[in-house]
Every structure is written in structure tokens, then in C-alpha cells.
Design a protein around this motif. Structure first.
Motif, PDB file in Angstrom:
ATOM      1  N   GLY A 114      33.447  43.749  39.312  1.00 60.93           N
ATOM      2  CA  GLY A 114      33.866  45.114  39.013  1.00 60.93           C
ATOM      3  C   GLY A 114      32.707  46.083  38.972  1.00 60.93           C
ATOM      4  O   GLY A 114      32.846  47.227  38.535  1.00 60.93           O
ATOM      5  N   SER A 115      31.545  45.652  39.451  1.00 63.29           N
ATOM      6  CA  SER A 115      30.334  46.441  39.262  1.00 63.29           C
ATOM      7  C   SER A 115      30.275  47.691  40.133  1.00 63.29           C
ATOM      8  O   SER A 115      29.465  48.581  39.874  1.00 63.29           O
ATOM      9  N   SER A 116      31.127  47.776  41.165  1.00 64.63           N
ATOM     10  CA  SER A 116      31.042  48.939  42.053  1.00 64.63           C
ATOM     11  C   SER A 116      31.792  50.159  41.535  1.00 64.63           C
ATOM     12  O   SER A 116      31.671  51.234  42.106  1.00 64.63           O
ATOM     13  N   GLY A 117      32.565  49.993  40.451  1.00 63.80           N
ATOM     14  CA  GLY A 117      33.245  51.168  39.902  1.00 63.80           C
ATOM     15  C   GLY A 117      34.564  50.831  39.238  1.00 63.80           C
ATOM     16  O   GLY A 117      34.992  49.672  39.197  1.00 63.80           O
ATOM     17  N   ASP A 118      35.213  51.857  38.697  1.00 64.06           N
ATOM     18  CA  ASP A 118      36.423  51.667  37.907  1.00 64.06           C
ATOM     19  C   ASP A 118      37.555  51.032  38.713  1.00 64.06           C
ATOM     20  O   ASP A 118      38.334  50.235  38.178  1.00 64.06           O
ATOM     21  N   GLU A 119      37.663  51.386  39.987  1.00 66.76           N
ATOM     22  CA  GLU A 119      38.761  50.851  40.801  1.00 66.76           C
ATOM     23  C   GLU A 119      38.645  49.335  40.952  1.00 66.76           C
ATOM     24  O   GLU A 119      39.630  48.602  40.807  1.00 66.76           O
ATOM     25  N   ARG A 120      37.440  48.857  41.230  1.00 64.07           N
ATOM     26  CA  ARG A 120      37.262  47.420  41.381  1.00 64.07           C
ATOM     27  C   ARG A 120      37.321  46.693  40.036  1.00 64.07           C
ATOM     28  O   ARG A 120      37.749  45.536  39.955  1.00 64.07           O
ATOM     29  N   GLN A 121      36.911  47.375  38.971  1.00 65.93           N
ATOM     30  CA  GLN A 121      37.048  46.750  37.651  1.00 65.93           C
ATOM     31  C   GLN A 121      38.522  46.566  37.305  1.00 65.93           C
ATOM     32  O   GLN A 121      38.923  45.531  36.754  1.00 65.93           O
ATOM     33  N   ALA A 122      39.341  47.556  37.638  1.00 66.51           N
ATOM     34  CA  ALA A 122      40.783  47.432  37.402  1.00 66.51           C
ATOM     35  C   ALA A 122      41.360  46.280  38.226  1.00 66.51           C
ATOM     36  O   ALA A 122      42.216  45.520  37.747  1.00 66.51           O
ATOM     37  N   ALA A 123      40.876  46.132  39.467  1.00 67.40           N
ATOM     38  CA  ALA A 123      41.322  45.015  40.300  1.00 67.40           C
ATOM     39  C   ALA A 123      40.888  43.685  39.692  1.00 67.40           C
ATOM     40  O   ALA A 123      41.638  42.698  39.720  1.00 67.40           O
ATOM     41  N   CYS A 127      43.273  40.552  38.654  1.00 61.51           N
ATOM     42  CA  CYS A 127      43.053  39.197  39.129  1.00 61.51           C
ATOM     43  C   CYS A 127      42.936  38.220  37.955  1.00 61.51           C
ATOM     44  O   CYS A 127      43.508  37.118  37.994  1.00 61.51           O
ATOM     45  N   MET A 128      42.228  38.606  36.920  1.00 61.06           N
ATOM     46  CA  MET A 128      42.103  37.764  35.740  1.00 61.06           C
ATOM     47  C   MET A 128      43.467  37.479  35.129  1.00 61.06           C
ATOM     48  O   MET A 128      43.771  36.329  34.771  1.00 61.06           O
ATOM     49  N   GLN A 129      44.282  38.507  35.022  1.00 62.31           N
ATOM     50  CA  GLN A 129      45.603  38.337  34.435  1.00 62.31           C
ATOM     51  C   GLN A 129      46.455  37.379  35.268  1.00 62.31           C
ATOM     52  O   GLN A 129      47.133  36.502  34.727  1.00 62.31           O
ATOM     53  N   HIS A 130      46.403  37.556  36.570  1.00 61.66           N
ATOM     54  CA  HIS A 130      47.182  36.659  37.432  1.00 61.66           C
ATOM     55  C   HIS A 130      46.638  35.235  37.371  1.00 61.66           C
ATOM     56  O   HIS A 130      47.416  34.272  37.290  1.00 61.66           O
ATOM     57  N   PHE A 131      45.321  35.101  37.429  1.00 64.35           N
ATOM     58  CA  PHE A 131      44.737  33.762  37.476  1.00 64.35           C
ATOM     59  C   PHE A 131      44.983  33.004  36.179  1.00 64.35           C
ATOM     60  O   PHE A 131      45.037  31.763  36.193  1.00 64.35           O
ATOM     61  N   GLU A 176      36.284  41.236  29.082  1.00 59.48           N
ATOM     62  CA  GLU A 176      36.037  40.080  29.954  1.00 59.48           C
ATOM     63  C   GLU A 176      35.651  38.853  29.126  1.00 59.48           C
ATOM     64  O   GLU A 176      36.150  37.744  29.352  1.00 59.48           O
ATOM     65  N   ARG A 177      34.774  39.066  28.172  1.00 63.15           N
ATOM     66  CA  ARG A 177      34.335  37.950  27.334  1.00 63.15           C
ATOM     67  C   ARG A 177      35.472  37.442  26.456  1.00 63.15           C
ATOM     68  O   ARG A 177      35.603  36.216  26.234  1.00 63.15           O
ATOM     69  N   ALA A 178      36.325  38.352  25.992  1.00 65.45           N
ATOM     70  CA  ALA A 178      37.481  37.939  25.184  1.00 65.45           C
ATOM     71  C   ALA A 178      38.451  37.085  26.005  1.00 65.45           C
ATOM     72  O   ALA A 178      39.082  36.165  25.474  1.00 65.45           O
ATOM     73  N   TRP A 179      38.545  37.404  27.301  1.00 62.61           N
ATOM     74  CA  TRP A 179      39.412  36.606  28.174  1.00 62.61           C
ATOM     75  C   TRP A 179      38.889  35.184  28.284  1.00 62.61           C
ATOM     76  O   TRP A 179      39.652  34.213  28.212  1.00 62.61           O
ATOM     77  N   LEU A 180      37.565  35.018  28.422  1.00 62.81           N
ATOM     78  CA  LEU A 180      36.997  33.672  28.446  1.00 62.81           C
ATOM     79  C   LEU A 180      37.160  32.985  27.093  1.00 62.81           C
ATOM     80  O   LEU A 180      37.410  31.774  27.040  1.00 62.81           O
TER      81      LEU A 180
END
Length: 258
Positions: A114-123, A127-131, A176-180
Motif C-alpha cells: 500500500g506504499s504508493s498511496g491511499d488507493e493501493r492501501q485500500a486495495a 485483499c487482507m479481508q478476503h484472504f 495491519e499489525r492488528a490483522w496479524l
């Protein structure tokens, strides 16, 4: 059983840097590769390199050329191969490939950055939610699974340098860390590398800037993640840094597995 995961940041580039010569010496049972950045038809032009002898080789490419892509090299032919995580959005990016050997699954995973910006962070969050559902399904089905790859998240302060300053950046965000935490604590999945005592400053990715590799200013974002029923199976771990094939280092783990 030896399993290797490696984000090669371009498999053709890694080949030129000696990745396959090193791999031939490892006698790995399964090799999980991320960021191939190639289409399979391009790799077939050099089959002796990208389909190494002694392995059954599988690729899951991104639709976009020169982007993402994962692969699996298996010394034993799998009973089946699952291509994709069941998401139209992320399967088009070539992010998940799973080999099944009886009740054992070994998968190569490349979670988005998600480092390239808000749009990719949202993606990345999508992905995390689906995975998470993929992981739940593996666990509830009673499968033994080893999900290897670039998860693009450092879990704890010891998994990166300057952790206080990096809490606002993708890859170490609280959510992200909370998800792990949820995966490792609530669901009981296992961070295989942490099954054994480790020396400090063990990282798997270094920025290409600021001479980070030589100064070991890195992040540990490449994992072997195990279903709870494989707890206690880790025999040895190694982050290979004697040679540099990409901005990531291979993670080699040996398992007690019949």
C-alpha cells in the motif's frame, strides 16, 4: 522437508544474479516465488532456467505485463494446484498459488503493497479481508497448510528498524499489525520463523535507497505462516544473505514432516 520462499523482484533479473545456481544447491522440496514480473510464454523461451530440472513448475501470472506474479516449484508432483484466492480483483494480479499434497497445502502468496498511496492501501485492506476467509477455510477444513511469501507487513517492533518512526507508513500501520495479531493470536496461526529463538535484527527486505542492505536497515515482511496443526514442526530457519538476488532475501525453513 525444506521449503523456501523468495520475492525475486523480477525472476529474469534474479536469474542473472545467480538465484537459480543457488537454488540448485538447496535441495528444497517446495520453492515459493513472488514477483516473477513475467508472463509464462516469456519464460518458456529459456526452459532450462525457469523450469529447473527435478521440479514440477507452476506459474500464476498477473494480467498486467511486468507486474506481480507468483510461482511454485515442487519436487513431488502435487495432487492438485489451486490458482488464485477466489477474488476476481486480486487473481487478475497473480497473487496466490497453492499446491496440495494429500492433506498438506503449500502456497505462494504476494499480498499487495500500500506504499504508493491511499488507493493501493485500500486495495491491500480488501485483499487482507478476503484472504482471511481463505485462511479460515484451510483451517476449518483441517488441512495442514504452509503459506509462504511476501505479506508486506512487519508484525512487531523487532521486525523492522526505526519502528517508532514507521508506525504511520504502510507495512507497519496499526490496522495491519492488528490483522496479524488476529491471525496469530485469535486464530492460532503460527509465524514459523519465530518458532525458534532468533538473533536480533533479522530482516527479509531492504530499501534500495540509503545503502540499507549493507547497513542492515530492513523489515521482516516475508513469512512462512502455518495452520495451528503444524505448531512445533519447525526444525531450522535461515534468512539467506550471502548473495543478493533482489531487494528481498530468501527465507529457508526445514520442517519435521513425514
Amino acid at each position: 522437508m525444506r521449503i523456501i520462499t523468495a520475492n525475486v523482484n523480477g525472476i529474469r533479473s534474479a536469474a542473472k544474479k545467480g538465484f537459480f545456481a543457488w537454488l540448485a544447491s538447496q535441495q528444497a522440496d517446495v520453492v515459493c516465488i513472488q514477483e516473477t514480473k513475467a508472463q509464462i510464454h516469456q519464460l518458456r523461451e529459456e526452459p532450462e532456467t525457469f523450469f529447473p530440472a527435478g521440479y514440477h513448475c507452476y506459474y500464476h501470472d498477473a494480467q498486467k505485463k511486468g507486474y506481480s506474479g507468483v510461482a511454485l516449484y515442487c519436487r513431488t508432483q502435487p495432487d492438485s494446484i489451486i490458482e488464485g484466492m477466489g477474488s476476481v480483483e486480486f487473481d487478475a494480479e497473480g497473487r496466490y498459488l497453492e499446491a496440495r499434497f494429500g492433506n498438506l497445502s503449500v502456497a505462494s502468496l504476494y499480498l499487495p503493497s500500500g506504499s504508493s498511496g491511499d488507493e493501493r492501501q485500500a486495495a491491500k485492506y480488501r485483499c487482507m479481508q478476503h484472504f482471511e476467509t481463505v485462511l479460515e477455510n484451510l483451517s476449518t477444513a483441517g488441512r495442514q497448510a504452509i503459506i509462504c511469501g511476501d505479506w508486506n507487513i512487519a508484525h512487531k517492533p523487532e521486525d523492522l528498524v526505526n519502528w517508532k518512526a514507521n508506525q504511520k507508513y504502510s507495512g507497519f500501520l496499526p490496522d495491519e499489525r492488528a490483522w496479524l495479531d488476529k491471525l496469530f493470536v485469535d486464530y492460532g496461526f503460527v509465524d514459523a520463523f519465530r518458532e525458534l529463538p532468533q538473533e536480533p535484527n533479522q530482516y527479509t527486505w531492504w530499501s534500495m535507497r540509503t545503502n540499507a542492505w549493507d547497513r542492515n536497515l530492513g523489515w521482516r515482511i516475508d513469512y512462512h505462516v502455518l495452520t495451528p496443526n503444524l505448531h512445533g514442526s519447525v526444525l531450522a530457519t535461515n534468512i539467506y544473505r550471502n548473495e543478493r538476488f533482489s531487494d528481498h532475501a530468501p527465507v529457508v525453513i526445514d520442517y519435521r514432516y513425514p
